[in-house]
Design a protein around this motif. Structure first.
Motif, PDB file in Angstrom:
ATOM      1  N   TYR A  83       0.834  -1.197   0.000  1.00 46.49           N
ATOM      2  CA  TYR A  83       0.000   0.000   0.000  1.00 46.49           C
ATOM      3  C   TYR A  83       0.870   1.248   0.000  1.00 46.49           C
ATOM      4  O   TYR A  83       1.908   1.304   0.663  1.00 46.49           O
ATOM      5  CB  TYR A  83      -0.914   0.018   1.227  1.00 46.49           C
ATOM      6  CG  TYR A  83      -1.853  -1.158   1.290  1.00 46.49           C
ATOM      7  CD1 TYR A  83      -3.065  -1.137   0.606  1.00 46.49           C
ATOM      8  CD2 TYR A  83      -1.519  -2.292   2.025  1.00 46.49           C
ATOM      9  CE1 TYR A  83      -3.932  -2.223   0.652  1.00 46.49           C
ATOM     10  CE2 TYR A  83      -2.374  -3.385   2.074  1.00 46.49           C
ATOM     11  CZ  TYR A  83      -3.578  -3.343   1.385  1.00 46.49           C
ATOM     12  OH  TYR A  83      -4.418  -4.422   1.432  1.00 46.49           O
ATOM     13  N   ARG A 107      -3.470  -2.944  -5.865  1.00 49.58           N
ATOM     14  CA  ARG A 107      -2.971  -3.049  -7.242  1.00 49.58           C
ATOM     15  C   ARG A 107      -1.484  -3.363  -7.266  1.00 49.58           C
ATOM     16  O   ARG A 107      -0.882  -3.454  -8.332  1.00 49.58           O
ATOM     17  CB  ARG A 107      -3.193  -1.725  -7.992  1.00 49.58           C
ATOM     18  CG  ARG A 107      -4.622  -1.261  -8.089  1.00 49.58           C
ATOM     19  CD  ARG A 107      -5.487  -2.220  -8.890  1.00 49.58           C
ATOM     20  NE  ARG A 107      -4.956  -2.519 -10.217  1.00 49.58           N
ATOM     21  CZ  ARG A 107      -5.145  -1.742 -11.286  1.00 49.58           C
ATOM     22  NH1 ARG A 107      -5.835  -0.610 -11.179  1.00 49.58           N
ATOM     23  NH2 ARG A 107      -4.667  -2.102 -12.456  1.00 49.58           N
ATOM     24  N   LEU A 108      -0.904  -3.538  -6.094  1.00 44.29           N
ATOM     25  CA  LEU A 108       0.532  -3.778  -5.981  1.00 44.29           C
ATOM     26  C   LEU A 108       0.760  -4.865  -4.937  1.00 44.29           C
ATOM     27  O   LEU A 108       0.149  -4.842  -3.869  1.00 44.29           O
ATOM     28  CB  LEU A 108       1.226  -2.481  -5.561  1.00 44.29           C
ATOM     29  CG  LEU A 108       2.737  -2.515  -5.314  1.00 44.29           C
ATOM     30  CD1 LEU A 108       3.483  -2.882  -6.588  1.00 44.29           C
ATOM     31  CD2 LEU A 108       3.215  -1.162  -4.794  1.00 44.29           C
ATOM     32  N   HIS A 109       1.623  -5.831  -5.271  1.00 41.97           N
ATOM     33  CA  HIS A 109       1.878  -6.954  -4.375  1.00 41.97           C
ATOM     34  C   HIS A 109       3.361  -7.309  -4.385  1.00 41.97           C
ATOM     35  O   HIS A 109       4.109  -6.910  -5.282  1.00 41.97           O
ATOM     36  CB  HIS A 109       1.089  -8.196  -4.817  1.00 41.97           C
ATOM     37  CG  HIS A 109      -0.391  -8.059  -4.702  1.00 41.97           C
ATOM     38  ND1 HIS A 109      -1.151  -7.403  -5.649  1.00 41.97           N
ATOM     39  CD2 HIS A 109      -1.262  -8.498  -3.743  1.00 41.97           C
ATOM     40  CE1 HIS A 109      -2.427  -7.432  -5.289  1.00 41.97           C
ATOM     41  NE2 HIS A 109      -2.525  -8.092  -4.146  1.00 41.97           N
ATOM     42  N   ARG A 136       5.421   1.218 -14.550  1.00 44.07           N
ATOM     43  CA  ARG A 136       4.018   1.314 -14.968  1.00 44.07           C
ATOM     44  C   ARG A 136       3.875   2.199 -16.209  1.00 44.07           C
ATOM     45  O   ARG A 136       3.076   1.898 -17.111  1.00 44.07           O
ATOM     46  CB  ARG A 136       3.185   1.867 -13.820  1.00 44.07           C
ATOM     47  CG  ARG A 136       2.844   0.823 -12.759  1.00 44.07           C
ATOM     48  CD  ARG A 136       2.241   1.434 -11.531  1.00 44.07           C
ATOM     49  NE  ARG A 136       1.500   0.468 -10.728  1.00 44.07           N
ATOM     50  CZ  ARG A 136       1.231   0.606  -9.445  1.00 44.07           C
ATOM     51  NH1 ARG A 136       1.653   1.692  -8.789  1.00 44.07           N
ATOM     52  NH2 ARG A 136       0.544  -0.319  -8.794  1.00 44.07           N
ATOM     53  N   ASP A 146      -2.209  -2.555 -17.481  1.00 46.65           N
ATOM     54  CA  ASP A 146      -3.368  -2.035 -16.758  1.00 46.65           C
ATOM     55  C   ASP A 146      -3.015  -1.404 -15.419  1.00 46.65           C
ATOM     56  O   ASP A 146      -3.896  -0.954 -14.683  1.00 46.65           O
ATOM     57  CB  ASP A 146      -4.413  -3.136 -16.551  1.00 46.65           C
ATOM     58  CG  ASP A 146      -3.914  -4.271 -15.659  1.00 46.65           C
ATOM     59  OD1 ASP A 146      -2.758  -4.215 -15.179  1.00 46.65           O
ATOM     60  OD2 ASP A 146      -4.691  -5.224 -15.438  1.00 46.65           O
ATOM     61  N   GLY A 147      -1.726  -1.378 -15.066  1.00 51.95           N
ATOM     62  CA  GLY A 147      -1.293  -0.742 -13.827  1.00 51.95           C
ATOM     63  C   GLY A 147      -1.009  -1.693 -12.690  1.00 51.95           C
ATOM     64  O   GLY A 147      -0.419  -1.292 -11.678  1.00 51.95           O
ATOM     65  N   ASP A 148      -1.429  -2.948 -12.801  1.00 50.81           N
ATOM     66  CA  ASP A 148      -1.064  -3.913 -11.771  1.00 50.81           C
ATOM     67  C   ASP A 148       0.460  -4.058 -11.745  1.00 50.81           C
ATOM     68  O   ASP A 148       1.115  -4.026 -12.793  1.00 50.81           O
ATOM     69  CB  ASP A 148      -1.693  -5.276 -12.047  1.00 50.81           C
ATOM     70  CG  ASP A 148      -3.174  -5.329 -11.682  1.00 50.81           C
ATOM     71  OD1 ASP A 148      -3.623  -4.430 -10.955  1.00 50.81           O
ATOM     72  OD2 ASP A 148      -3.868  -6.256 -12.136  1.00 50.81           O
TER      73      ASP A 148
END
Length: 503
Positions: free
Chosen positions: A5, A223-225, A394, A417-419
């Motif tokens: 996050y 969207r971020l991992h 990105r 897609d931004g992931d």
């Protein structure tokens, strides 16, 4: 699964959670979590443990004050260096309550100049100077304090983030900034990207997460991992007896300008050891008749090869000649999965028309730039890329409609897609010539075996780093490890993954 996050997202989660809780509950939980993490790092007898706690002027300092109070109640010998806000009236009520609890405990308050920091054998330092809100470089006396802490030989536990580290980007704040070099970080509410990329892995140490009992309903889908085998394990397959080399795809590695034949050979050898059924090493100039060390490879002149019959890995050692440019143009036009690396990326950076053609491709496309190559593609400097690796990856992925692997410490994999995903494997052993060629060959082999481009990139980066980690654990690095040594280690890691995860 391992969500990350941003600071803005965490602020929103914190506000929403705090509105449902008694005042100060989150700070008290953070302090307790910090104290628990500290106890895990102390000797069995806490009564003999000497702990230095640094409490800064903001709410991160409040977390430290709470942790100091809890630790003193366990019997630890706590020395607390407290930096009050410049305007005491600006302190939050939660922080004021935390200060009162610390003052009523057995923690010993000391001024920094009176604490004999360098002359005491501390068992642990707890860093609560600055949290995720720091926006300017640490300077003055606090800079000297940070430099002193970084020279100590004890464990250092950072609360939320190491002071001086940008929680979003992983960069040390300021062009000549300093940050606490922690051995451990207990991060609050949610994990932060800056702890895992750029300078983050050097400064954060081992990271643990304390969610402070905040309910899952406060967390929006991330969207971020962090990378995880679970993201790609469903594409691992055991091999059928009734199969043949054509069942596992063909890879053509295009490169090898004069004097640079080693790069495509490394990529091609990796591809065949990573399961591709057939592998071609295609040379822009002076094609080798064969690879004596890997005679299974088929060596050809690149201009004689039909680029539509194999997954293409283009760029290793390719150079920037007119012939190389023509081959890249043909590769982009081919209806084949394509991985572009190294010189192919530099050629792309200098040709807007090629970039447009690449962005229009329908076949899977993966790009694997290092920061300088990414900077050229973005028309900026390497420092700008490193200042925000996530945004750079990105931006490239969206512009070129490709999966982008921005290499470096905490490699970033970004989708159009931004992931995005930050990788957790790998170590400084990879900072040597040829390791990028190995990664390209590995990813190309997975693409040839019909892996989707996203999962192929995630798996390739994870395996590449894991191979280096295993070799270092076995004593083969990090100093002096060569790219070729990664290849058998990748094969072993891939086979073990299939044994454990394949259906």
């Amino acid at each position: 699964m391992n969500p990350l996050y941003t600071v803005a997202e965490l602020r929103a989660i914190e506000r929403a959670a705090a509105a449902t809780l008694p005042p100060g509950a989150l700070m008290q939980r953070a302090g307790q979590s910090g104290a628990n993490a500290a106890l895990d790092l102390l000797p069995m007898s806490t009564a003999q443990a000497r702990v230095l706690v640094l409490a800064g002027p903001g709410d991160n300092g409040g977390d430290a004050l709470e942790a100091a109070a809890h630790l003193s109640f366990t019997g630890a010998q706590v020395t607390l260096i407290h930096y009050p806000p410049a305007d005491p009236s600006a302190a939050s009520t939660e922080r004021q309550a935390a200060l009162a609890r610390a003052q009523s405990s057995d923690a010993r308050f000391r001024a920094a100049e009176d604490a004999n920091i360098a002359g005491t054998e501390w068992n642990l330092v707890i860093d609560g100077l600055f949290g995720i809100g720091l926006t300017r470089p640490i300077g003055g006396a606090l800079r000297s304090l940070v430099e002193t802490i970084n020279r100590l030989r004890c464990s250092v536990l950072a609360l939320d983030v190491p002071s001086g580290l940008d929680a979003d980007t992983g960069g040390v704040i300021g062009p000549d900034g300093v940050a606490i070099r922690a051995t451990h970080t207990i991060t609050f509410i949610g994990n932060k990207p800056g702890l895992h990329t750029c300078d983050g892995r050097d400064y954060a140490g081992l990271v643990d997460i304390a969610r402070l009992e905040i309910g899952a309903g406060h967390f929006a889908p991330a969207r971020l991992h962090l990378n995880d085998v679970k993201f790609f394990a469903h594409h691992l397959r055991t091999r059928r007896h009734n199969s043949h080399k054509g069942s596992y795809g063909s890879v053509a590695v295009i490169g090898g300008a004069r004097g640079m034949s080693g790069a495509p050979i490394l990529a091609a050898r990796t591809a065949i050891h990573s399961g591709a059924g057939r592998v071609y090493a295609l040379f822009v100039e002076d094609a080798l008749p064969a690879d004596p060390g890997q005679p299974e490879l088929m060596c050809r002149a690149a201009h004689d090869f039909d680029l539509g019959q194999a997954t293409l890995v283009i760029g290793p050692g390719m150079g920037a000649s007119a012939a190389s440019h023509a081959l890249l143009t043909q590769a982009i036009a081919a209806d084949s999965a394509l991985l572009a690396d190294a010189d192919a990326l530099n050629l792309l950076a200098g040709d807007a028309a090629l970039q447009d053609a690449l962005a229009r491709r329908q076949a899977p496309t993966v790009l694997t730039p290092h920061p300088l190559e990414a900077a050229r593609l973005l028309g900026t400097g390497i420092s700008a890329v490193q200042a925000d690796r996530l945004s750079a990856a990105r931006a490239l992925a969206a512009r070129l409609h490709a999966v982008v692997v921005l290499k470096g410490s905490g490699t970033v994999i970004a989708a159009p897609d931004g992931d995005a995903v930050i990788n957790t494997t790998g170590n400084p052993a990879l900072a040597t010539a040829g390791t990028g060629d190995v990664l390209a060959g590995l990813c190309g082999a997975l693409l040839a075996q019909d892996w989707p481009r996203w999962e192929a990139a995630l798996a390739a980066v994870w395996l590449h780093g894991m191979a280096a980690d295993v070799l270092v654990t076995e004593g083969s690095g990090p100093i002096g490890l060569t790219a070729g040594e990664l290849i058998p280690a990748i094969r072993t890691a891939l086979n073990r993954m299939v044994q454990h995860h394949a259906r």
